[in-house]
Scaffold this motif. Structure first.
Motif, mmCIF file in Angstrom:
data_model
loop_
_atom_site.group_PDB
_atom_site.id
_atom_site.type_symbol
_atom_site.label_atom_id
_atom_site.label_comp_id
_atom_site.label_asym_id
_atom_site.label_seq_id
_atom_site.Cartn_x
_atom_site.Cartn_y
_atom_site.Cartn_z
ATOM 1 N N GLU A 115 0.624 -1.132 0.157
ATOM 2 C CA GLU A 115 -0.026 0.101 -0.063
ATOM 3 C C GLU A 115 1.069 1.288 0.031
ATOM 4 O OE1 GLU A 115 -2.610 -0.728 3.369
ATOM 5 O OE2 GLU A 115 -3.250 -2.478 2.519
ATOM 6 N N GLU A 116 1.941 1.124 0.666
ATOM 7 C CA GLU A 116 2.974 2.169 0.896
ATOM 8 C C GLU A 116 3.688 2.685 -0.704
ATOM 9 O OE1 GLU A 116 5.664 5.264 1.264
ATOM 10 O OE2 GLU A 116 4.154 4.725 2.427
ATOM 11 N N ARG A 119 1.237 4.046 -2.929
ATOM 12 C CA ARG A 119 1.010 5.812 -2.640
ATOM 13 C C ARG A 119 2.328 6.516 -3.310
ATOM 14 N NH1 ARG A 119 -1.541 3.792 2.109
ATOM 15 N NH2 ARG A 119 0.633 3.568 3.128
ATOM 16 N N ARG A 120 3.342 5.775 -2.883
ATOM 17 C CA ARG A 120 4.699 6.540 -3.535
ATOM 18 C C ARG A 120 4.661 6.524 -4.913
ATOM 19 N NH1 ARG A 120 9.639 3.820 -1.790
ATOM 20 N NH2 ARG A 120 8.297 2.808 -0.280
ATOM 21 N N GLY A 159 -5.531 2.868 -3.367
ATOM 22 C CA GLY A 159 -5.488 3.711 -4.568
ATOM 23 C C GLY A 159 -4.752 2.769 -5.652
#
Length: 251
Positions: A115-116, A119-120, A159
């Motif tokens: 998930e990180e 986002r990145r 996302g």
């Protein structure tokens, strides 16, 4: 209707371009130098290839040198997959110059990290959903993961910009895509979906192009190209909406 993007597959094992049956290690047919395979698809008009390090996916080695050679030599866009499970392997993959990476096992085993990085890195991350029934397959399809739809919801909430959906039972079998699975995935996400597994004919590509309005953006084609079921030139024409017969004649 928008066209369907095609990604010819270049799967690399032991430094050679291969195709597996249902993703099973040891079932491969060998098709030679991966750079020659990639060049053949580029010369036929491909704008993308789906480039896979199978040894890295199975955890048995690395084809980083061969992969790097292909990416450096080609003018097309590369979706890179295989063994990208942590920060170090992700940075190596992104550093090759590929357009995007396809993350599979990590989405199951390390969801917080996954998930990180969504986002990145945004659109440079695609999540591979390799599906057996309604379960996900992990570690080069050798282990069972969680429920595909629960995972999809979690990734959507994080996302995720794109999914690469493979029906494991169809992969390398030339039996046609799993349209039911693809429709069910598209119904549960607004992110574009790349279809993989089972494509055997130009008619399969016509049907997939018909699913563009519901979210199918692209299709990965492998075995059918390598064994000569159709040419990439004809496949690209069908993906654009041109009428081509199974024998390659324009209508």
């Amino acid at each position: 209707m928008d066209s369907l993007t095609l990604l010819p597959a270049v799967d690399v094992k032991g430094g050679q371009a291969v195709q597996l049956v249902q993703g099973v290690d040891g079932t491969e047919k060998v098709f030679g130098d991966p750079l020659e395979a990639a060049r053949r698809w580029q010369d036929a008009g491909a704008e993308w290839i789906h480039l896979v390090d199978l040894d890295a996916a199975f955890g048995t080695g690395s084809n980083a040198e061969a992969i790097g050679r292909v990416i450096d030599a080609m003018d097309l866009k590369v979706e890179l997959s295989g063994g990208i499970r942590d920060e170090a392997s992700l940075e190596r993959a992104l550093g090759t110059g590929c357009e995007r990476v396809n993350i599979g096992t990590a989405a199951l085993e390390n969801p917080e990290w996954c998930e990180e990085i969504i986002r990145r890195h945004g659109d440079r991350i695609a999540i591979g959903l390799d599906v057996k029934g309604d379960k996900l397959a992990a570690r080069g399809w050798t282990r069972e993961g969680g429920n595909v739809y629960e995972t999809l919801k979690r990734l959507d909430d994080a996302g995720c910009k794109r999914y690469v959906v493979t029906d494991v039972a169809s992969d390398g079998m030339l039996t046609g895509p799993n349209y039911e699975l693809l429709g069910a995935i598209c119904a549960r996400t607004e992110s574009p979906v790349v279809a993989s597994g089972g494509i055997s004919s130009l008619e399969d590509l016509r049907r997939l192009r018909g699913l563009v309005p519901i979210g199918i953006e692209a299709a990965i084609i492998g075995t059918a190209l390598y064994v000569g079921n159709f040419t990439l030139t004809d496949a690209l024409a069908v993906a654009r909406g041109e009428e081509i017969t199974e024998h390659g004649d324009a209508q």
